[in-house]
Structure formats: C-alpha cells, structure tokens
Design a protein around this motif. Structure first.
Motif, mmCIF file in Angstrom:
data_model
loop_
_atom_site.group_PDB
_atom_site.id
_atom_site.type_symbol
_atom_site.label_atom_id
_atom_site.label_comp_id
_atom_site.label_asym_id
_atom_site.label_seq_id
_atom_site.Cartn_x
_atom_site.Cartn_y
_atom_site.Cartn_z
ATOM 1 N N LEU A 1 0.839 -1.205 0.000
ATOM 2 C CA LEU A 1 0.000 0.000 0.000
ATOM 3 C C LEU A 1 0.871 1.250 0.000
ATOM 4 O O LEU A 1 1.885 1.311 0.708
ATOM 5 C CB LEU A 1 -0.922 0.001 1.222
ATOM 6 C CG LEU A 1 -1.896 -1.181 1.331
ATOM 7 C CD1 LEU A 1 -2.731 -1.060 2.604
ATOM 8 C CD2 LEU A 1 -2.799 -1.255 0.111
ATOM 9 N N PRO A 2 0.497 2.281 -0.756
ATOM 10 C CA PRO A 2 1.294 3.512 -0.826
ATOM 11 C C PRO A 2 1.134 4.343 0.449
ATOM 12 O O PRO A 2 0.225 4.100 1.254
ATOM 13 C CB PRO A 2 0.701 4.225 -2.035
ATOM 14 C CG PRO A 2 -0.723 3.769 -2.065
ATOM 15 C CD PRO A 2 -0.696 2.339 -1.619
ATOM 16 N N PRO A 3 1.980 5.346 0.643
ATOM 17 C CA PRO A 3 1.878 6.181 1.843
ATOM 18 C C PRO A 3 0.529 6.865 1.996
ATOM 19 O O PRO A 3 0.094 7.133 3.118
ATOM 20 C CB PRO A 3 2.998 7.215 1.650
ATOM 21 C CG PRO A 3 3.987 6.539 0.757
ATOM 22 C CD PRO A 3 3.165 5.685 -0.168
ATOM 23 N N ASP A 4 -0.139 7.154 0.881
ATOM 24 C CA ASP A 4 -1.424 7.857 0.967
ATOM 25 C C ASP A 4 -2.617 6.915 0.845
ATOM 26 O O ASP A 4 -3.701 7.325 0.424
ATOM 27 C CB ASP A 4 -1.501 8.928 -0.117
ATOM 28 C CG ASP A 4 -1.371 8.353 -1.528
ATOM 29 O OD1 ASP A 4 -1.020 7.163 -1.653
ATOM 30 O OD2 ASP A 4 -1.632 9.103 -2.495
ATOM 31 N N PHE A 5 -2.453 5.649 1.245
ATOM 32 C CA PHE A 5 -3.585 4.713 1.122
ATOM 33 C C PHE A 5 -4.743 5.182 1.997
ATOM 34 O O PHE A 5 -4.561 5.785 3.055
ATOM 35 C CB PHE A 5 -3.154 3.285 1.436
ATOM 36 C CG PHE A 5 -2.955 2.959 2.900
ATOM 37 C CD1 PHE A 5 -3.975 2.388 3.664
ATOM 38 C CD2 PHE A 5 -1.722 3.171 3.513
ATOM 39 C CE1 PHE A 5 -3.795 2.055 4.999
ATOM 40 C CE2 PHE A 5 -1.521 2.832 4.848
ATOM 41 C CZ PHE A 5 -2.556 2.284 5.586
ATOM 42 N N VAL A 6 -5.942 4.887 1.525
ATOM 43 C CA VAL A 6 -7.153 5.361 2.196
ATOM 44 C C VAL A 6 -7.556 4.431 3.330
ATOM 45 O O VAL A 6 -7.924 4.875 4.422
ATOM 46 C CB VAL A 6 -8.311 5.498 1.179
ATOM 47 C CG1 VAL A 6 -9.616 5.851 1.895
ATOM 48 C CG2 VAL A 6 -7.968 6.549 0.138
ATOM 49 N N SER A 7 -7.503 3.128 3.068
ATOM 50 C CA SER A 7 -7.886 2.142 4.071
ATOM 51 C C SER A 7 -7.264 0.817 3.684
ATOM 52 O O SER A 7 -6.723 0.668 2.581
ATOM 53 C CB SER A 7 -9.413 2.002 4.153
ATOM 54 O OG SER A 7 -9.916 1.405 2.965
ATOM 55 N N LEU A 8 -7.356 -0.147 4.571
ATOM 56 C CA LEU A 8 -6.935 -1.499 4.227
ATOM 57 C C LEU A 8 -7.845 -2.019 3.114
ATOM 58 O O LEU A 8 -9.039 -1.700 3.082
ATOM 59 C CB LEU A 8 -7.007 -2.395 5.455
ATOM 60 C CG LEU A 8 -6.016 -2.053 6.570
ATOM 61 C CD1 LEU A 8 -6.354 -2.831 7.832
ATOM 62 C CD2 LEU A 8 -4.580 -2.322 6.134
ATOM 63 N N PRO A 9 -7.315 -2.831 2.192
ATOM 64 C CA PRO A 9 -8.114 -3.227 1.022
ATOM 65 C C PRO A 9 -9.355 -4.029 1.350
ATOM 66 O O PRO A 9 -10.294 -4.057 0.559
ATOM 67 C CB PRO A 9 -7.121 -4.041 0.182
ATOM 68 C CG PRO A 9 -6.029 -4.426 1.115
ATOM 69 C CD PRO A 9 -5.941 -3.351 2.134
ATOM 70 N N TYR A 10 -9.389 -4.672 2.512
ATOM 71 C CA TYR A 10 -10.541 -5.494 2.871
ATOM 72 C C TYR A 10 -11.481 -4.780 3.844
ATOM 73 O O TYR A 10 -12.369 -5.418 4.434
ATOM 74 C CB TYR A 10 -10.085 -6.834 3.466
ATOM 75 C CG TYR A 10 -9.053 -6.706 4.570
ATOM 76 C CD1 TYR A 10 -9.431 -6.576 5.892
ATOM 77 C CD2 TYR A 10 -7.693 -6.718 4.272
ATOM 78 C CE1 TYR A 10 -8.504 -6.458 6.902
ATOM 79 C CE2 TYR A 10 -6.743 -6.601 5.273
ATOM 80 C CZ TYR A 10 -7.150 -6.465 6.581
ATOM 81 O OH TYR A 10 -6.204 -6.338 7.577
ATOM 82 N N ALA A 11 -11.281 -3.482 4.026
ATOM 83 C CA ALA A 11 -12.195 -2.678 4.842
ATOM 84 C C ALA A 11 -13.003 -1.750 3.935
ATOM 85 O O ALA A 11 -12.546 -1.365 2.863
ATOM 86 C CB ALA A 11 -11.415 -1.856 5.863
ATOM 87 N N ARG A 12 -14.196 -1.391 4.375
ATOM 88 C CA ARG A 12 -15.050 -0.459 3.628
ATOM 89 C C ARG A 12 -14.992 0.897 4.329
ATOM 90 O O ARG A 12 -15.574 1.069 5.405
ATOM 91 C CB ARG A 12 -16.485 -0.979 3.582
ATOM 92 C CG ARG A 12 -17.451 -0.075 2.819
ATOM 93 C CD ARG A 12 -18.868 -0.594 2.958
ATOM 94 N NE ARG A 12 -19.835 0.365 2.397
ATOM 95 C CZ ARG A 12 -21.138 0.305 2.612
ATOM 96 N NH1 ARG A 12 -21.639 -0.669 3.373
ATOM 97 N NH2 ARG A 12 -21.951 1.203 2.075
ATOM 98 N N PRO A 13 -14.280 1.877 3.752
ATOM 99 C CA PRO A 13 -14.061 3.146 4.460
ATOM 100 C C PRO A 13 -15.348 3.846 4.864
ATOM 101 O O PRO A 13 -15.400 4.497 5.912
ATOM 102 C CB PRO A 13 -13.277 3.994 3.455
ATOM 103 C CG PRO A 13 -12.739 3.038 2.453
ATOM 104 C CD PRO A 13 -13.649 1.860 2.433
ATOM 105 N N GLU A 14 -16.394 3.733 4.029
ATOM 106 C CA GLU A 14 -17.634 4.453 4.311
ATOM 107 C C GLU A 14 -18.646 3.608 5.085
ATOM 108 O O GLU A 14 -19.832 3.956 5.170
ATOM 109 C CB GLU A 14 -18.268 4.934 2.994
ATOM 110 C CG GLU A 14 -18.855 3.829 2.116
ATOM 111 C CD GLU A 14 -17.823 3.072 1.284
ATOM 112 O OE1 GLU A 14 -18.243 2.268 0.423
ATOM 113 O OE2 GLU A 14 -16.612 3.294 1.495
ATOM 114 N N ALA A 15 -18.208 2.506 5.674
ATOM 115 C CA ALA A 15 -19.136 1.640 6.421
ATOM 116 C C ALA A 15 -19.819 2.431 7.531
ATOM 117 O O ALA A 15 -19.182 3.218 8.238
ATOM 118 C CB ALA A 15 -18.376 0.456 7.011
ATOM 119 N N PRO A 16 -21.121 2.239 7.703
ATOM 120 C CA PRO A 16 -21.834 2.982 8.751
ATOM 121 C C PRO A 16 -21.448 2.498 10.144
ATOM 122 O O PRO A 16 -21.065 1.342 10.333
ATOM 123 C CB PRO A 16 -23.300 2.677 8.454
ATOM 124 C CG PRO A 16 -23.279 1.365 7.734
ATOM 125 C CD PRO A 16 -22.011 1.357 6.929
#
Length: 605
Positions: free
Chosen positions: A41-56
């Motif tokens: 993952l790059p330094p500016d990764f948003v989240s782990l690939p198996y996580a949903r960043p916008e999960a409620p």
C-alpha cells in the motif's frame, strides 16, 4: 597543477564520499515496513483493502464464548481473560495487514525507520494518540510498556525483551530500539507490542493485579461493564483518537459488543438459535450442512456465510506430552497416530467432508513437498541426518485406514511399533518389561462436545490395543492452569499458523521454551534440528531461502509425531444476524478477529 593541489582534491573527494555513504546508509521514515521488499500500500492509502471506508457506524451485537474468565488483563500469565480483548481495547505502534504476509502499517506510530541490516528500529508517535481517558501516549509510556511486558507480562513477551540492547528517546515523539541479535524480524515484532499507561502501572504489581484493575487502553473499545465469569460489555469509544487514520478507517464499526459466556458449546448454539447471540463460527462441515435449518435461517433472519482463505492449516489434534513416558518415545507416538482411525472418525463426525491436516503448514506454499527432501531443504536437513527421525528426509506420510471401524491394519502396525519399543500385551493389557501398564489420561475441557465425540471414538480403539486410557474433564480455568504447567499426558491442541512465521516459532516448539511455564510448546519439543530450522528461517534474506527453511521446519515437526492431526478448516463458516454485513473484498487470511467483527458493520437492509 602541483602535488599540494592533488592532495587537497583527493582529501575533499574522500570527505565527500564519506558523507555520501553516510547519507545512503541512513534509514528513511516509512509509513509501513515489510520483511522482504516494500509494503504494497502507498503512503497515501485510504484504508486497508478489505475494509469499507464508508461503512456505517452503530448497532449492538452479542458474541458467545465457552468457559469463563477471571481476569480482564490479557497481557499477563495469571488468570483467564476473554481472548477478544487483545484485539479490541489496545493498539500497538503498528498493525498487521491481513492481506500481506510480513507487512505492518503505522497505528500509534506515524512512521518507522530501519537501516539495511535491521540492527535498530525507530518509531515516531502520532500527534494526538491517546489512552481512553484522554491522556496522551508518550515516548515514556512506550519505553515503560516494553520493560513492563518483558519482565512482568505474559511469557510470550519475554523473548523480545532479551534481544533489546537499549531503548533511547530520539525526539519529543520518537524513540529508537537497538537490538543485540542479528534478527531481521525484531523490527516488526517491536512494532506489535501493546502500549500500556505508565501512570496507571508504575510501581504496581502488574502481573497479579485484581480483576477490577482493567488496563487502560488506546483502542477503539473500552470495557464499560462486566460480571465475573458471565459477560463483558465493550463499548466503542466515541473519542477514539484513531478513527480516521488509514489503518483504522472502515473498521470497528459496531457501537457495542457484548461477550456472553456459556458452560458448553451445545448450550451456546441453542442460545444462537434463540436469537441471544449474533454470530457463531462453525468448524464442523457436517453440522453446517445439517443443523443450520432452524426457523431463523428459513426466515432469512440468519445468514450463512463462507469465507475462503489462503493461510496454512496450522495444527489441530491431540498433542502428546513428550516430557515424560510413554510419549518420550517416538515409536509410541507413531503407534498412537496409527491407532487413531481418522477415516472412520472423520466419516462419523463430519461425513468425510473435511480433509485431513497433513503437516503444520499444509494448504500453503510453506508446506513441505511430499517425497524426499531436495534442493535447499535437503541442504538444511542433511547435516543432522544422524539425528533425524524416520521420514524427515525421506518424507513422512500419515497412515490411512480402509475406513472400517476395526482399523485392523493400523492396529497391527501399532502393535509392531509398541513391541519394538518394549511393550507387549499380557492378559489383555499393554505392559513393559517391568510389568507397568501403558497408561495415560486425555485431558478435556467442559463443554467441548466435538473433542469429547472424537475422544470417545479414539478411546475404544486404544482399549482394543491394550492401552489403559482414561478421560478427565475439567473447567476452563483449571484446564488453562494445567496446560500452562504442562500437567497432562494428551489433550486437544490448536495452533494457528500464518504465512509469515517468525520468532514466535521458538515459543511454539523451540527447546528453550520446552520448560518455560505458559509457553505454547505443549508437546515439550527439544530438538536441535527444529531449533536450527527456526534459526535458518529467521536468518533468511530472500523469500526463496525463507520458504526452504519453513519447509524444512515443517518436515522436522511433522516427522516428530508430536500431534495426532485432525481435519483442517479450508474455509471459514460464519452464521450471523442478517443485519451484519462485510465487504466484498476478502483478506488472504480469511476469517479471524481482525475480520469478524472488526471490518463488519450493522445495518438494516
């Protein structure tokens, strides 16, 4: 141009090259660290690939445990704590990605630095990292935690402490740990230690703290309520400092997680059917296929989800304590494996739907290749040829029966091995030359219905062999106390293994841990071969050398005949409330506490 000019030119050039070499040798701050190569993952990764960043966020669930607990401190040897606490209440400097073997990303630490030789590691703390009471996490807390865990903590933390030369503060938010051992994995292990509060524990007896003294955490959840032995209530901290860091984005979405404790697995399953538990993991494929047809499933209130994975099988089975007779003799251990009629037991209990574990790292590229050892694996093992147990170099294969209940061929071969080891049947009882019977006890925990069913089938075969075997059942607390003290002959065993085995292997089966109370070396393995293969694995500088060393270790462990293997779990099976959801992209490690409930969320459709 004169001689003085050339001298000055050479001197200046040499000085410049020394400075350049020093700059090249310096480490660079990184957002993550990998054992080999660089993080995916790059330094500016948003989240782990198996996580949903916008999960409620929101909702409440209840999970079930069997047994009980008498401690809420999962970092000490004393007492029994709910196993989930280590994953919910405390953070480490770095966290493991379950989609990459041997890769960590910053959590409490915003950056990590290591030199090429990994002789030290430097961490810089995130500004704003806090304990759950709002106090800041400081360098002093980190240094204190390493010393506290390394001296008063659980034995699993002691090995790293002995390999640290010193820890020094290098800045307001940074520290450097220097190692006294050439071991590339230590930089990663140092990043995985939980961080505790110096203000809470300085001058106190951490190892023997009472139940009510809950360690102050840095994690997403706090313990908001509990009743000893009955339940623990975890509540998501609304002021959790790390909610928006990339590593945690889209994780720990559920507001409240209650852990309920039940006397046995059967009672817990009935509670799940009644709607008192939100999710269960099912390890028996036959039960999954035939017993999950109750009304809540038919209505769609309960969903059955299957989670594939690419991790090693690990080892599940009956472990034999080799510290004392009769299991100090490999021939007796092999006889016990031959008497275990796997094909019949597997058909009876799972409908033959689950394949057998064939080695400690089976189901992965780290498993030894069947047949004779070749190439680098043979090179590693050959120097120990005179001390290797049969099958290590040639290739060890578990016995197979014809599936009938009597298992005549297996029993005949077991008798021959026992005779060779000095045991013969006299008046229906297996005895040695001194007339002592071959006798041992299988230790079980209360409520372990599957292990009890396996044991009942196995005991009948052992008694036909003339073995005086008994079964003892104890409660969870006593069971942990006895296995920690190695006070057993044979007992059920589960050792999960990863795609990134490292220093923990010494704690699992290294000679130094054989008599270390509380270690994971339940079998009491004391093998120079195993020790050497672990060393070779830790010394590996390339992926190719690493894989060869693990395959050689796998051969030595499997041919050691320490465990009677059961079936492997090639997929995870989770039955859960239909309001619980998980991302479409799955980690290569599949299910586990870092998957369910960590990246799940609660939402009405």
């Amino acid at each position: 141009m004169n001689t003085v000019f050339f001298f000055r030119l050479f001197r200046n050039f040499t000085f410049f090259m020394v400075i350049l070499a020093g700059l090249q040798a310096r480490a660079e701050p990184m957002h993550g660290i990998s054992m080999y190569g660089t993080p995916a993952l790059p330094p500016d990764f948003v989240s782990l690939p198996y996580a949903r960043p916008e999960a409620p966020k929101g909702g409440s669930i209840t999970l079930g445990n069997t047994g009980g607990f008498n401690s809420l401190n999962p970092y000490v040897h004393k007492g029994t704590a709910p196993w989930q606490l280590r994953f919910f209440t405390h953070e480490a400097l770095m966290g493991r990605s379950w989609d990459e073997p041997f890769t960590l990303y910053g959590v409490l630490a915003e950056s990590v630095e290591v030199p090429e030789d990994r002789s030290w590691v430097e961490f810089t703390l995130r500004e704003g990292a806090q304990f759950s009471d709002g106090s800041p996490v400081t360098v002093e807390d980190v240094v204190f935690s390493y010393d506290l865990l390394g001296t008063q903590g659980h034995p699993r933390y002691h090995s790293l402490q002995s390999q640290i030369e010193d820890i020094t503060q290098t800045g307001p938010r940074s520290l450097r740990i220097t190692f006294n051992t050439d071991n590339r994995e230590l930089a990663l292990l140092a990043g995985l230690r939980p961080i505790l509060s110096k203000a809470q524990w300085e001058g106190r007896d951490f190892a023997n703290a009472p139940l009510a003294d809950i360690p102050l955490g840095t994690g997403p959840y706090v313990i908001s309520d509990f009743e000893a032995g009955r339940f623990v209530q975890l509540t998501r901290n609304p002021d959790y400092w790390g909610a928006d860091i990339p590593f945690r984005r889209g994780t720990h979405n559920i507001d409240r997680i209650k852990l309920d404790f039940y006397g046995d697995a059967s009672v817990m399953f009935e509670a799940f059917k009644a709607g008192d538990i939100s999710a269960v993991r099912e390890f028996n494929a036959e039960k999954w296929a035939t017993q999950y047809d109750f009304p809540a499933v038919a209505r769609g209130d309960i969903v059955k989800s299957e989670i594939p994975h690419g991790k090693p099988s690990g080892m599940t089975g009956f472990v034999m304590n080799t510290r004392t007779p009769p299991f100090d003799d490999w021939r007796v251990r092999e006889a016990m494996i031959l008497a275990f009629n796997f094909e019949f037991i597997n058909d009876t209990l799972t409908g033959s739907s689950q394949p057998r574990i064939t080695s400690y790292f089976s189901n992965s590229e780290l498993a030894f290749v069947p047949g004779p050892a070749t190439g680098k694996v043979a090179d590693l093992l050959s120097p120990f040829a005179d001390d290797l147990l049969p099958g290590t170099l040639e290739g060890y294969v578990l016995p197979q029966s014809d599936g009938s209940e009597r298992n005549r061929r297996g029993i005949r071969r077991a008798l021959a091995l026992l005779n060779d080891a000095g045991w013969t049947v006299k008046e229906g009882v297996m005895r040695n030359a001194a007339g002592d019977p071959l006798a041992f006890t299988i230790l079980l925990t209360q409520g372990s219905s599957e292990n009890k069913a396996i044991t009942d089938l196995y005991v009948s075969a052992l008694r036909r062999l003339g073995v005086d075997v008994s079964v003892e059942t104890t409660d969870n607390a006593q069971y942990i106390q006895r296995t920690n003290a190695f006070d057993f002959d044979m007992t059920p065993y589960r050792r999960a293994l990863s795609l990134s085995p490292g220093n923990e292997q010494r704690f699992y089966w290294g000679s130094a841990s054989a008599d270390q109370e509380g270690s994971r070396n339940l079998m009491g393995a004391r093998s120079p071969v195993i020790d050497a293969m672990i060393d070779a694995m830790l010394d590996a500088r390339t992926q190719e050398d690493f894989v060869a060393a693990v395959r050689a270790l796998d051969r030595a462990l499997t041919a050691g005949r320490y465990v009677i293997p059961f079936w492997q779990y090639t997929i995870g099976r989770i039955a859960h409330d239909a309001r619980l959801h998980f991302p479409d992209q799955l980690p290569i490690y599949g299910d586990g506490p870092n998957f369910m409930p960590q990246v799940w969320w609660f939402e009405d459709d």
